[in-house]
Scaffold this motif. Sequence first.
Motif, PDB file in Angstrom:
ATOM      1  N   ILE A 231      -7.746   7.079  -3.663  1.00 49.62           N
ATOM      2  CA  ILE A 231      -6.279   7.063  -3.496  1.00 49.62           C
ATOM      3  C   ILE A 231      -5.832   5.671  -4.140  1.00 49.62           C
ATOM      4  N   PRO A 232      -5.144   5.871  -5.279  1.00 47.10           N
ATOM      5  CA  PRO A 232      -4.738   4.689  -6.226  1.00 47.10           C
ATOM      6  C   PRO A 232      -3.938   3.851  -5.519  1.00 47.10           C
TER       7      PRO A 232
ATOM      8  N   VAL B 214       4.504   6.497  -2.822  1.00 49.20           N
ATOM      9  CA  VAL B 214       5.278   5.176  -3.111  1.00 49.20           C
ATOM     10  C   VAL B 214       4.854   4.383  -2.264  1.00 49.20           C
ATOM     11  N   THR B 215       4.735   2.861  -2.373  1.00 50.19           N
ATOM     12  CA  THR B 215       4.320   1.896  -1.602  1.00 50.19           C
ATOM     13  C   THR B 215       5.405   1.727  -0.109  1.00 50.19           C
ATOM     14  N   VAL B 216       4.771   1.314   1.048  1.00 50.73           N
ATOM     15  CA  VAL B 216       5.680   0.941   2.147  1.00 50.73           C
ATOM     16  C   VAL B 216       6.876   0.088   1.728  1.00 50.73           C
TER      17      VAL B 216
ATOM     18  N   ASP C 191       4.240  10.763  -1.515  1.00 52.07           N
ATOM     19  CA  ASP C 191       3.653   9.681  -0.519  1.00 52.07           C
ATOM     20  C   ASP C 191       3.051   8.622  -1.491  1.00 52.07           C
TER      21      ASP C 191
ATOM     22  N   VAL D 192      -1.630   4.761   3.425  1.00 48.92           N
ATOM     23  CA  VAL D 192      -1.331   4.716   5.062  1.00 48.92           C
ATOM     24  C   VAL D 192      -2.076   5.854   5.492  1.00 48.92           C
ATOM     25  N   ASN D 193      -1.823   6.854   5.207  1.00 47.89           N
ATOM     26  CA  ASN D 193      -2.307   8.160   5.852  1.00 47.89           C
ATOM     27  C   ASN D 193      -3.799   8.357   5.642  1.00 47.89           C
TER      28      ASN D 193
ATOM     29  N   VAL E  16       0.933  -1.182  -0.026  1.00 47.84           N
ATOM     30  CA  VAL E  16      -0.037   0.102   0.020  1.00 47.84           C
ATOM     31  C   VAL E  16       0.736   1.261   0.127  1.00 47.84           C
ATOM     32  N   THR E  17       0.474   2.439  -0.736  1.00 50.47           N
ATOM     33  CA  THR E  17       1.305   3.423  -0.735  1.00 50.47           C
ATOM     34  C   THR E  17       1.346   4.252   0.971  1.00 50.47           C
ATOM     35  N   VAL E  18       2.130   5.075   0.998  1.00 49.21           N
ATOM     36  CA  VAL E  18       2.222   5.869   2.144  1.00 49.21           C
ATOM     37  C   VAL E  18       0.930   6.846   2.293  1.00 49.21           C
ATOM     38  N   GLN E  19       0.432   7.159   0.997  1.00 47.99           N
ATOM     39  CA  GLN E  19      -0.706   8.152   0.928  1.00 47.99           C
ATOM     40  C   GLN E  19      -1.842   7.151   1.167  1.00 47.99           C
TER      41      GLN E  19
END
Lengths: 267, 267
Positions: A149-150, B17-19, B15, A22-23, A17-20
């Motif tokens: 959120i892609p 980018v993936t974890v 943000d 997660v946020n 999953v992206t950091v975006q």
Amino acid sequence: MRELLVIGMGPGHPDQVTVQAVNALNRVDVFFQFDKGDAKSGLNAAREEILARHVVSDRGTRPGYRVVTIPEPPRDRSVSLDRAGYEGSVGDWHQARAELIGQALAAELGPDEVGGCLVWGDPSVYDSTLRIIDRVLASGVAEFAYSVIPGVTSVQALAAAHRIPLNRVGEPIHITPARQIAGGLPDGLDSAVVMLDRGFTAAEVAEPALSVFWGAYLSTADEVLIRGPLGEVAAEITRTRAELRERHGWIMDTYLLRRDRPDQPGA
Amino acid sequence: MRELLVIGMGPGHPDQVTVQAVNALNRVDVFFQFDKGDAKSGLNAAREEILARHVVSDRGTRPGYRVVTIPEPPRDRSVSLDRAGYEGSVGDWHQARAELIGQALAAELGPDEVGGCLVWGDPSVYDSTLRIIDRVLASGVAEFAYSVIPGVTSVQALAAAHRIPLNRVGEPIHITPARQIAGGLPDGLDSAVVMLDRGFTAAEVAEPALSVFWGAYLSTADEVLIRGPLGEVAAEITRTRAELRERHGWIMDTYLLRRDRPDQPGA
């Protein structure tokens, strides 16, 4: 105003999953999900793992998130449906889902709360959530702002696992439901990623000089990959797929089918 | 053994980018990148922002990462090239890049070090890095294990920004270089995402009943979106694209071109 976040959760690995995303997950008060029954329990387990790993449980003054599970409406999956019948059946199913999720949003999401839908892969790729949300908004049963959120898709996980580009130089990338390749790869279309296959339709394609790159449970600990000339590996893929489905109780797989080029065999 | 990580960095938002990618970035000792010159400075700025934001600078006993910049070899971009000429020119350019990156890997990456290549979007979608690595390994100039970390593409960022699915029910997703749609959308292919367009080729397509969903600098603070019937917005997109390119010195854009269905206008 209420807000709804439609969040791509990637193809299965909890860190894909992206950091975006997660946020976004950490802003959600109420997650809405459909109960797909036991057969898809692997999917729900991955969903729970993502929340457990990435949502900070102590958010200071905010309480933890809630999960609202909505019963999955029935769907006509007759294989005998023609195109119009198939689209009609999908439309009916979307409408039934829209009514259920509209009711759930109206009942469960408070005036200033943030709702979330975790979507496998990416919400724009073979997923009905955005279409259903458009129906909910059109019905007027619930009002909310929403954003998307892609996420990484299983198509990209397939290519990464095989370490191949999806396109050859100058050529298109084609991603298609299995029913479109039952008669073979169309002329002038030299590769296709096949999705939503309830078996391994490519095994029925008689054309020689095709290569296949197949993967199941991509990015997870259960990942299985097979690649090679279609004629040589089709039976192995069909057999492996059936065994895996039996063992896990469900399967998610996809594959790239590519017409070999005389000047670039195997490329 | 040396290791090389090919990491998808997403379409531009630091943000996105993936974890998994963040974890990979933090294992890298040496990043390798091509110097694309001033015109693409926006891309290098996003790259630096990702590293600054997500790589932990104090990694205990390990020193920080190094960045090795490789001069970009020249490429024949004549628009008059036919398909064979185009592929030949791309092949020559890949070979020149492979020789340069092979030399850099041999010279700069220590025996137990981890190298990294940050790739815009996803390494499997219209990017030459994997093809170039295959050439480097085939040449024998450097030995290393390598793996691919997938990323979100500008295609997914486009769909997310417009909040649309890429596919209609039962239909394929088609992603294509602009040169393939210069004559219009092929029969039987009702939507296409157009990549690598050096202008706005769709403006030349005369077919009525096409809709377009266009986006530039997707996911970044500079994002610009335009959508509508192609005939109504084509001139606006062409003009906006030229203005943005002039203002920023570079542009990254993509668009979905879709043939309207009589039963689903605008869908």
